[in-house]
Design a protein around this motif. Structure first.
Motif, short mmCIF file in Angstrom:
data_model
loop_
_atom_site.label_atom_id
_atom_site.label_comp_id
_atom_site.label_asym_id
_atom_site.label_seq_id
_atom_site.Cartn_x
_atom_site.Cartn_y
_atom_site.Cartn_z
N ALA A 170 -38.23 -0.97 -66.40
CA ALA A 170 -38.07 -1.66 -65.11
C ALA A 170 -38.65 -0.76 -64.04
O ALA A 170 -38.20 0.37 -63.84
CB ALA A 170 -36.59 -1.92 -64.84
N ARG A 171 -39.64 -1.24 -63.33
CA ARG A 171 -40.33 -0.40 -62.35
C ARG A 171 -39.57 -0.42 -61.01
O ARG A 171 -40.06 -0.92 -59.99
CB ARG A 171 -41.77 -0.85 -62.22
CG ARG A 171 -42.52 -0.76 -63.54
CD ARG A 171 -44.01 -0.97 -63.42
NE ARG A 171 -44.65 -0.91 -64.72
CZ ARG A 171 -44.95 0.20 -65.39
NH1 ARG A 171 -44.67 1.37 -64.84
NH2 ARG A 171 -45.52 0.16 -66.58
N ILE A 184 -16.97 1.03 -70.63
CA ILE A 184 -18.30 1.39 -70.16
C ILE A 184 -19.31 1.05 -71.26
O ILE A 184 -18.99 1.14 -72.45
CB ILE A 184 -18.35 2.89 -69.78
CG1 ILE A 184 -19.70 3.26 -69.17
CG2 ILE A 184 -18.00 3.77 -70.96
CD1 ILE A 184 -19.71 4.67 -68.60
N ALA A 185 -20.49 0.62 -70.85
CA ALA A 185 -21.52 0.23 -71.82
C ALA A 185 -22.89 0.44 -71.20
O ALA A 185 -23.02 0.51 -69.97
CB ALA A 185 -21.35 -1.24 -72.23
N VAL A 186 -23.90 0.52 -72.05
CA VAL A 186 -25.28 0.51 -71.57
C VAL A 186 -26.02 -0.62 -72.28
O VAL A 186 -25.66 -1.03 -73.38
CB VAL A 186 -26.00 1.85 -71.80
CG1 VAL A 186 -25.34 2.97 -71.01
CG2 VAL A 186 -26.10 2.18 -73.28
N PHE A 187 -27.04 -1.09 -71.60
CA PHE A 187 -27.93 -2.12 -72.13
C PHE A 187 -29.33 -1.53 -72.06
O PHE A 187 -29.86 -1.31 -70.97
CB PHE A 187 -27.81 -3.40 -71.30
CG PHE A 187 -28.53 -4.59 -71.85
CD1 PHE A 187 -28.02 -5.30 -72.93
CD2 PHE A 187 -29.71 -5.04 -71.28
CE1 PHE A 187 -28.67 -6.42 -73.44
CE2 PHE A 187 -30.37 -6.15 -71.78
CZ PHE A 187 -29.85 -6.84 -72.86
N GLU A 188 -29.92 -1.22 -73.22
CA GLU A 188 -31.24 -0.63 -73.26
C GLU A 188 -32.29 -1.72 -73.16
O GLU A 188 -32.39 -2.58 -74.03
CB GLU A 188 -31.44 0.20 -74.53
CG GLU A 188 -32.76 0.95 -74.54
CD GLU A 188 -32.87 1.95 -75.67
OE1 GLU A 188 -33.92 2.61 -75.75
OE2 GLU A 188 -31.91 2.06 -76.47
N GLY A 240 -32.90 -6.91 -74.17
CA GLY A 240 -32.51 -5.56 -74.56
C GLY A 240 -31.39 -5.58 -75.58
O GLY A 240 -31.04 -6.61 -76.15
N VAL A 241 -30.82 -4.39 -75.79
CA VAL A 241 -29.76 -4.19 -76.79
C VAL A 241 -28.58 -3.50 -76.12
O VAL A 241 -28.75 -2.48 -75.45
CB VAL A 241 -30.27 -3.36 -77.97
CG1 VAL A 241 -29.14 -3.10 -78.97
CG2 VAL A 241 -31.43 -4.06 -78.66
N GLY A 295 -22.78 -14.42 -80.41
CA GLY A 295 -23.51 -15.67 -80.22
C GLY A 295 -24.15 -15.80 -78.86
O GLY A 295 -24.92 -16.74 -78.62
N VAL A 296 -23.84 -14.88 -77.94
CA VAL A 296 -24.42 -14.90 -76.62
C VAL A 296 -25.65 -13.99 -76.60
O VAL A 296 -25.60 -12.85 -77.07
CB VAL A 296 -23.42 -14.43 -75.55
CG1 VAL A 296 -24.05 -14.41 -74.17
CG2 VAL A 296 -22.18 -15.32 -75.56
N GLU A 297 -26.75 -14.48 -76.07
CA GLU A 297 -27.97 -13.67 -75.93
C GLU A 297 -28.01 -13.11 -74.51
O GLU A 297 -27.95 -13.86 -73.54
CB GLU A 297 -29.21 -14.51 -76.19
CG GLU A 297 -30.51 -13.73 -76.07
CD GLU A 297 -31.73 -14.59 -76.32
OE1 GLU A 297 -32.85 -14.11 -76.06
OE2 GLU A 297 -31.56 -15.75 -76.77
N PHE A 298 -28.12 -11.79 -74.41
CA PHE A 298 -28.07 -11.15 -73.10
C PHE A 298 -29.45 -10.74 -72.61
O PHE A 298 -30.34 -10.39 -73.39
CB PHE A 298 -27.16 -9.91 -73.15
CG PHE A 298 -25.71 -10.25 -73.29
CD1 PHE A 298 -25.00 -10.80 -72.23
CD2 PHE A 298 -25.04 -10.02 -74.48
CE1 PHE A 298 -23.66 -11.12 -72.36
CE2 PHE A 298 -23.70 -10.32 -74.63
CZ PHE A 298 -23.00 -10.88 -73.55
N SER A 299 -29.60 -10.77 -71.30
CA SER A 299 -30.79 -10.26 -70.63
C SER A 299 -30.35 -9.78 -69.25
O SER A 299 -29.21 -9.99 -68.83
CB SER A 299 -31.87 -11.34 -70.52
OG SER A 299 -31.39 -12.47 -69.81
N VAL A 300 -31.27 -9.12 -68.55
CA VAL A 300 -30.98 -8.58 -67.23
C VAL A 300 -32.02 -9.09 -66.25
O VAL A 300 -33.21 -9.19 -66.56
CB VAL A 300 -30.99 -7.04 -67.25
CG1 VAL A 300 -31.00 -6.46 -65.84
CG2 VAL A 300 -29.79 -6.51 -68.03
N SER A 301 -31.57 -9.42 -65.04
CA SER A 301 -32.49 -9.79 -63.96
C SER A 301 -32.16 -8.99 -62.72
O SER A 301 -30.99 -8.76 -62.40
CB SER A 301 -32.38 -11.28 -63.63
OG SER A 301 -33.25 -11.61 -62.55
#
Length: 269
Positions: free
Chosen positions: A136-137, A127-131, A108-109, A80-86
């Motif tokens: 990201a430049r 450990i996990a990855v978020f694609e 991302g996923v 139920g949580v929507e993830f993003s990266v900043s």
């Protein structure tokens, strides 16, 4: 105890603490300082809950143009949580406990390790990855070679940890010494111990060390001092003591299990 995301309840508690004044003496991460653009490839994992509020959830590192490395426990059980990266340096300028609306985010996923929490205390596969949805430049952080941390010469090396998590305003007291985080911060560290899957760092400020706290999970521990460029990320934050004053336990990235997972997403040295 996972050095994990702030729970909504703790975030609400922190939101009620006093705003830090210009003359305040506060810890960054724990007993550190502002990052000041030294690690632009370190970002915050942001969690947006169903009512629309966004929280600083965990920390992570860009290890390829679209792959963000973090901890598995940041994602597992967060339905139920929507993830993003900043990669913004400050996510919460007014210190109300919420991520500001103007913060730049990339969706991302997430892919947590499929064996997370199945290996017992000696191997948690945390450990996990978020694609990321787009490139990201930013220059990614290099990963370690196999078995790098088995080198006994590193026992005396300096390491740097970076994160967006909760701050402390002193080494005394319990939860009342926590202050809202959400600024990218760093601290230098030395090694306490190394075993097959873990590396434990000192957080003792009397010996010049700092450490991590809630919201720093998944964040990097780099080999090298705070001002060195292009440092190798050797481990990620996963756990520690409840009051963020003594123990900083991290998951090694140079082990066969960590490398087998990572090589599905990135090229390894």
């Amino acid at each position: 105890m996972s050095r994990r995301l702030l729970t909504i309840g703790l975030a609400a508690l922190l939101a009620g603490t006093a705003v830090i004044g210009a003359g305040s003496s506060t810890g960054a991460i724990t007993f550190g300082e502002l990052d000041a653009k030294r690690h632009p490839n370190v970002g915050s994992l942001i969690g947006t809950v169903p009512d629309g509020r966004s929280f600083q959830w965990c920390t992570g590192t860009l290890i390829s143009p679209k792959i963000f490395l973090s901890a598995a426990h940041c994602f597992v059980g967060s339905e139920g949580v929507e993830f993003s990266v900043s990669f913004d340096e400050d996510l919460d300028e007014n210190l109300d406990g919420l991520v500001d609306r103007g913060v730049k985010r990339i969706g991302g996923v997430a892919t947590p390790h499929p064996l997370f929490a199945s290996g017992g205390a000696n191997e948690t596969y945390d450990i996990a990855v978020f694609e990321l949805d787009k490139i990201a430049r930013i220059q990614p952080a290099p990963l370690p070679t196999a078995g790098l941390l088995d080198d006994k010469a590193l026992k005396s090396a300096t390491f740097t940890t970076v994160g967006y998590g909760t701050e402390r305003d002193s080494k005394n007291g319990g939860i009342n010494s926590f202050l809202p985080g959400s600024r990218r911060k760093l601290a230098e560290q030395t090694i306490n111990s190394v075993n097959e899957a873990w590396i434990t760092f000192s957080m003792n400020p009397s010996t010049g060390n700092g450490g991590t706290c809630y919201g720093d999970s998944g964040g990097p521990h780099f080999l090298g001092g705070k001002d060195e460029a292009n440092k190798t990320i050797v481990a990620i934050t996963v756990t520690g003591d409840t009051f963020c004053r003594s123990t900083d336990k991290t998951y090694r990235l140079d082990t066969p299990n960590a490398r087998a997972f990572l090589e599905e997403f990135v090229d390894l040295p």
